[in-house]
Design a protein around this motif. Structure first.
Motif, PDB file in Angstrom:
ATOM      1  N   ILE A 144      22.961  50.212  53.583  1.00  0.00           N
ATOM      2  CA  ILE A 144      23.348  48.843  53.247  1.00  0.00           C
ATOM      3  C   ILE A 144      24.767  48.610  53.768  1.00  0.00           C
ATOM      4  CG2 ILE A 144      23.785  47.181  51.404  1.00  0.00           C
ATOM      5  CD1 ILE A 144      20.827  47.935  51.692  1.00  0.00           C
ATOM      6  N   PHE A 145      24.893  47.667  54.697  1.00  0.00           N
ATOM      7  CA  PHE A 145      26.207  47.336  55.238  1.00  0.00           C
ATOM      8  C   PHE A 145      26.901  46.364  54.297  1.00  0.00           C
ATOM      9  CE2 PHE A 145      29.107  44.593  57.529  1.00  0.00           C
ATOM     10  CZ  PHE A 145      29.901  45.513  58.199  1.00  0.00           C
ATOM     11  N   ALA A 146      28.143  46.673  53.945  1.00  0.00           N
ATOM     12  CA  ALA A 146      28.895  45.826  53.015  1.00  0.00           C
ATOM     13  C   ALA A 146      30.347  45.738  53.447  1.00  0.00           C
ATOM     14  CB  ALA A 146      28.802  46.396  51.599  1.00  0.00           C
ATOM     15  N   ARG A 147      31.007  44.699  52.994  1.00  0.00           N
ATOM     16  CA  ARG A 147      32.439  44.544  53.285  1.00  0.00           C
ATOM     17  C   ARG A 147      33.101  43.824  52.127  1.00  0.00           C
ATOM     18  NH1 ARG A 147      33.133  39.246  57.208  1.00  0.00           N
ATOM     19  NH2 ARG A 147      31.519  38.001  56.214  1.00  0.00           N
ATOM     20  N   ALA A 148      34.403  43.999  52.035  1.00  0.00           N
ATOM     21  CA  ALA A 148      35.187  43.337  51.000  1.00  0.00           C
ATOM     22  C   ALA A 148      36.533  42.972  51.575  1.00  0.00           C
ATOM     23  CB  ALA A 148      35.355  44.252  49.796  1.00  0.00           C
ATOM     24  N   THR A 149      37.112  41.885  51.050  1.00  0.00           N
ATOM     25  CA  THR A 149      38.426  41.478  51.514  1.00  0.00           C
ATOM     26  C   THR A 149      39.205  40.868  50.362  1.00  0.00           C
ATOM     27  OG1 THR A 149      39.600  40.266  53.261  1.00  0.00           O
ATOM     28  CG2 THR A 149      37.746  39.143  52.242  1.00  0.00           C
ATOM     29  N   GLY A 150      40.513  41.049  50.407  1.00  0.00           N
ATOM     30  CA  GLY A 150      41.377  40.552  49.353  1.00  0.00           C
ATOM     31  C   GLY A 150      41.912  41.679  48.488  1.00  0.00           C
ATOM     32  N   ARG A 151      42.425  41.325  47.334  1.00  0.00           N
ATOM     33  CA  ARG A 151      42.972  42.297  46.377  1.00  0.00           C
ATOM     34  C   ARG A 151      41.860  42.769  45.451  1.00  0.00           C
ATOM     35  NH1 ARG A 151      48.475  42.754  45.388  1.00  0.00           N
ATOM     36  NH2 ARG A 151      47.907  43.360  43.263  1.00  0.00           N
ATOM     37  N   SER A 152      41.674  44.063  45.398  1.00  0.00           N
ATOM     38  CA  SER A 152      40.574  44.613  44.613  1.00  0.00           C
ATOM     39  C   SER A 152      40.798  44.500  43.109  1.00  0.00           C
ATOM     40  CB  SER A 152      40.340  46.075  44.985  1.00  0.00           C
ATOM     41  OG  SER A 152      41.492  46.852  44.712  1.00  0.00           O
ATOM     42  N   ASP A 153      42.018  44.139  42.680  1.00  0.00           N
ATOM     43  CA  ASP A 153      42.250  43.961  41.250  1.00  0.00           C
ATOM     44  C   ASP A 153      41.990  42.521  40.802  1.00  0.00           C
ATOM     45  OD1 ASP A 153      44.458  43.059  42.682  1.00  0.00           O
ATOM     46  OD2 ASP A 153      45.914  43.651  41.144  1.00  0.00           O
ATOM     47  N   ASN A 154      41.622  41.645  41.725  1.00  0.00           N
ATOM     48  CA  ASN A 154      41.220  40.285  41.369  1.00  0.00           C
ATOM     49  C   ASN A 154      39.779  40.254  40.876  1.00  0.00           C
ATOM     50  OD1 ASN A 154      43.611  38.950  41.943  1.00  0.00           O
ATOM     51  ND2 ASN A 154      43.016  38.422  44.040  1.00  0.00           N
ATOM     52  N   PRO A 155      39.394  39.279  40.068  1.00  0.00           N
ATOM     53  CA  PRO A 155      37.971  39.111  39.731  1.00  0.00           C
ATOM     54  C   PRO A 155      37.148  38.973  41.007  1.00  0.00           C
ATOM     55  CG  PRO A 155      39.348  37.689  38.367  1.00  0.00           C
ATOM     56  CD  PRO A 155      40.251  38.267  39.416  1.00  0.00           C
TER      57      PRO A 155
ATOM     58  N   TYR B 293      35.311  33.393  34.319  1.00  0.00           N
ATOM     59  CA  TYR B 293      36.143  34.580  34.127  1.00  0.00           C
ATOM     60  C   TYR B 293      37.147  34.422  32.994  1.00  0.00           C
ATOM     61  CZ  TYR B 293      34.377  37.446  37.938  1.00  0.00           C
ATOM     62  OH  TYR B 293      33.585  38.238  38.720  1.00  0.00           O
ATOM     63  N   ARG B 294      37.597  33.215  32.732  1.00  0.00           N
ATOM     64  CA  ARG B 294      38.480  33.023  31.581  1.00  0.00           C
ATOM     65  C   ARG B 294      37.757  33.355  30.281  1.00  0.00           C
ATOM     66  NH1 ARG B 294      40.530  27.415  34.011  1.00  0.00           N
ATOM     67  NH2 ARG B 294      42.372  28.148  35.163  1.00  0.00           N
ATOM     68  N   LYS B 295      36.451  33.037  30.266  1.00  0.00           N
ATOM     69  CA  LYS B 295      35.649  33.349  29.086  1.00  0.00           C
ATOM     70  C   LYS B 295      35.289  34.830  29.036  1.00  0.00           C
ATOM     71  CE  LYS B 295      31.343  31.911  26.798  1.00  0.00           C
ATOM     72  NZ  LYS B 295      30.149  31.025  26.902  1.00  0.00           N
ATOM     73  N   LYS B 296      34.962  35.389  30.195  1.00  0.00           N
ATOM     74  CA  LYS B 296      34.524  36.783  30.270  1.00  0.00           C
ATOM     75  C   LYS B 296      35.700  37.744  30.184  1.00  0.00           C
ATOM     76  CE  LYS B 296      31.204  39.873  31.239  1.00  0.00           C
ATOM     77  NZ  LYS B 296      29.947  40.010  30.505  1.00  0.00           N
ATOM     78  N   LEU B 297      36.800  37.400  30.841  1.00  0.00           N
ATOM     79  CA  LEU B 297      37.981  38.260  30.907  1.00  0.00           C
ATOM     80  C   LEU B 297      39.173  37.477  30.382  1.00  0.00           C
ATOM     81  CD1 LEU B 297      37.379  39.567  34.550  1.00  0.00           C
ATOM     82  CD2 LEU B 297      36.696  40.694  32.434  1.00  0.00           C
ATOM     83  N   PRO B 298      39.337  37.407  29.068  1.00  0.00           N
ATOM     84  CA  PRO B 298      40.392  36.569  28.484  1.00  0.00           C
ATOM     85  C   PRO B 298      41.791  36.902  28.982  1.00  0.00           C
ATOM     86  CG  PRO B 298      38.857  37.324  26.798  1.00  0.00           C
ATOM     87  CD  PRO B 298      38.521  38.064  28.048  1.00  0.00           C
ATOM     88  N   GLY B 299      42.024  38.125  29.404  1.00  0.00           N
ATOM     89  CA  GLY B 299      43.355  38.520  29.849  1.00  0.00           C
ATOM     90  C   GLY B 299      43.577  38.359  31.335  1.00  0.00           C
ATOM     91  N   SER B 300      42.646  37.725  32.031  1.00  0.00           N
ATOM     92  CA  SER B 300      42.770  37.616  33.479  1.00  0.00           C
ATOM     93  C   SER B 300      43.879  36.648  33.864  1.00  0.00           C
ATOM     94  CB  SER B 300      41.455  37.154  34.111  1.00  0.00           C
ATOM     95  OG  SER B 300      41.273  35.777  33.947  1.00  0.00           O
ATOM     96  N   LYS B 301      44.295  36.709  35.128  1.00  0.00           N
ATOM     97  CA  LYS B 301      45.385  35.879  35.649  1.00  0.00           C
ATOM     98  C   LYS B 301      44.924  34.453  35.938  1.00  0.00           C
ATOM     99  CE  LYS B 301      45.788  38.678  39.068  1.00  0.00           C
ATOM    100  NZ  LYS B 301      46.207  39.284  40.358  1.00  0.00           N
ATOM    101  N   LEU B 302      43.643  34.192  35.892  1.00  0.00           N
ATOM    102  CA  LEU B 302      43.118  32.884  36.312  1.00  0.00           C
ATOM    103  C   LEU B 302      43.537  31.763  35.357  1.00  0.00           C
ATOM    104  CD1 LEU B 302      39.550  34.011  37.362  1.00  0.00           C
ATOM    105  CD2 LEU B 302      41.512  33.588  38.836  1.00  0.00           C
TER     106      LEU B 302
END
Length: 299
Positions: free
Chosen positions: A25-36, A290-299
Motif C-alpha cells: 500500500i503506497f502512502a504519503r503524509a505531509t505537514g506536522r505529525s503532531d497536528n490532528p 476535533y474540538r469535541k474529540k480532543l478538548p486540549g487541541s490547538k484548534l
C-alpha cells in the motif's frame, strides 16, 4: 539539554506499507505529525495524486497533518487478482496499516467518490478508529445503491472500464472519464489531465471489476452514524458522476450528526476546481469534530 523524545515529523514522507495479507500500500503524509490528522482516499481508477494541490494548501497544513494512500487495485499499491483479496476486512486492514505507519490518532476519513466506501470497511472492522467522515461527492458503500447514486452517464461508461477485447474502446472511455470529472475540461492544464489519465491506465479491467463488485455491509456504518459519528457531505450541483441529493437521502436516516454543503456550479472534482471553498468547509467541520474529540487541541 537536548531531549531524547523525538519531535514531530515535518514535511512530506512517502512509504510503501504492507497490509495484513502482504499487499503493498503506497502512502504519503505531509505537514506536522503532531497536528490532528486527515486521511484522504481517492476515487475509482485514480490514486492519491489527485490531492496534490490540496497537500500544498498552507491553510490546511498549518492546522492538520495530511495523509493519503492508494487503495488496493489502484495506483502504486498492489493489485491482487482474486475476489477474496478484496474482502472488506482487507480494505480496513489497509487503512489500519496507514494509521499505524504514521501514528495517527482518531483521524477524520475523507473519501472522494469510490473512496467514500472505505468508511464502511473501517466502521465494520475497526470500531472507534475515526473521529468523523467526509464524503466528497462520495459513494457510501458498494451495492445496488450505486444504481441510484451514480448518474446514468458514469454507469453507461463502466463497460469501457471492464472491456478486455477492445483497446480503443477502453482508452477512449478513460479519456472521456477524465473529462467528465471537470466543469470545463478544455480549461484544465493538460499536464494535470494526462497525469490523472496515467493513473487510470495503472488499473486494468480485472482490477476495475474487483473494486466495484466487492461485498460490503453498511450495518456497522449505520450504527456508528446513529451513535453520533459526525458526517459531512460535500456535494456539487454540476457533478456529472454522483447525485449528491440521492446520497443525502441515503445517509440522512442513519447519521444524527450530519452536515451538508453543496458547491454551486461545482464539478465532481470540486476539491480541485473550487479549492478555497472546499478547504473552508472541510476545516470548519474538522475543527468542530476535533474540538469535541480532543478538548486540549490547538484548534
Amino acid at each position: 539539554m537536548p531531549s531524547n523524545v523525538p519531535g514531530p515529523r515535518v514535511g512530506q514522507v512517502q512509504r510503501v506499507l504492507k497490509s495484513s495479507d502482504g499487499t503493498e500500500i503506497f502512502a504519503r503524509a505531509t505537514g506536522r505529525s503532531d497536528n490532528p490528522s486527515l486521511v484522504f482516499v481517492h476515487g475509482l481508477a485514480f490514486s492519491g495524486m489527485v490531492w496534490d494541490e490540496l497537500f500544498k494548501d498552507e491553510t490546511l497544513l498549518r492546522q492538520f497533518y495530511l495523509v493519503s494512500y492508494d487503495m488496493r487495485g489502484h495506483g502504486r499499491s498492489g493489485k491482487p487478482k482474486r475476489e477474496e483479496d478484496h474482502a472488506s476486512t482487507l480494505y480496513a486492514d489497509d487503512f489500519a496499516a496507514v494509521v499505524k505507519a504514521f501514528n495517527l490518532k482518531s483521524p477524520i476519513l475523507i473519501g472522494w467518490s469510490l473512496g467514500g466506501t472505505v468508511a464502511c470497511d473501517v466502521c465494520a472492522h475497526l470500531p472507534n478508529t475515526i473521529s468523523g467522515i467526509v464524503y466528497v461527492a462520495g459513494l457510501p458503500y458498494i451495492g445496488p445503491v450505486m444504481n441510484t447514486i451514480a448518474t446514468p452517464k458514469i454507469l453507461g461508461m463502466l463497460p469501457g472500464f471492464f472491456s478486455t477485447d477492445d483497446v480503443v474502446y477502453s482508452a477512449t472511455t478513460k479519456i472521456e472519464f477524465i473529462d467528465i470529472n471537470f466543469k470545463d475540461p478544455n480549461s484544465v492544464l493538460v499536464s494535470v489531465k494526462w497525469a490523472w489519465l496515467g493513473a487510470t491506465v495503472m488499473q486494468g479491467p480485472a482490477d476495475s471489476q474487483l473494486v466495484l463488485s466487492r461485498a460490503q455491509d453498511p450495518e456497522k456504518l449505520h450504527q456508528a452514524g446513529l451513535a453520533g459519528l459526525p458526517l459531512l457531505l460535500i456535494n456539487a450541483s454540476a457533478d456529472k458522476l454522483i447525485q449528491g441529493d440521492v446520497v443525502e437521502k441515503t445517509v440522512k436516516p442513519y447519521f444524527k450528526d450530519l452536515e451538508v454543503h453543496t458547491v454551486e456550479g461545482g464539478s465532481h472534482v470540486m476539491f480541485y476546481e473550487d479549492q478555497e471553498e472546499f478547504v473552508q468547509v472541510l476545516m470548519r467541520f474538522a475543527k468542530r469534530v476535533y474540538r469535541k474529540k480532543l478538548p486540549g487541541s490547538k484548534l
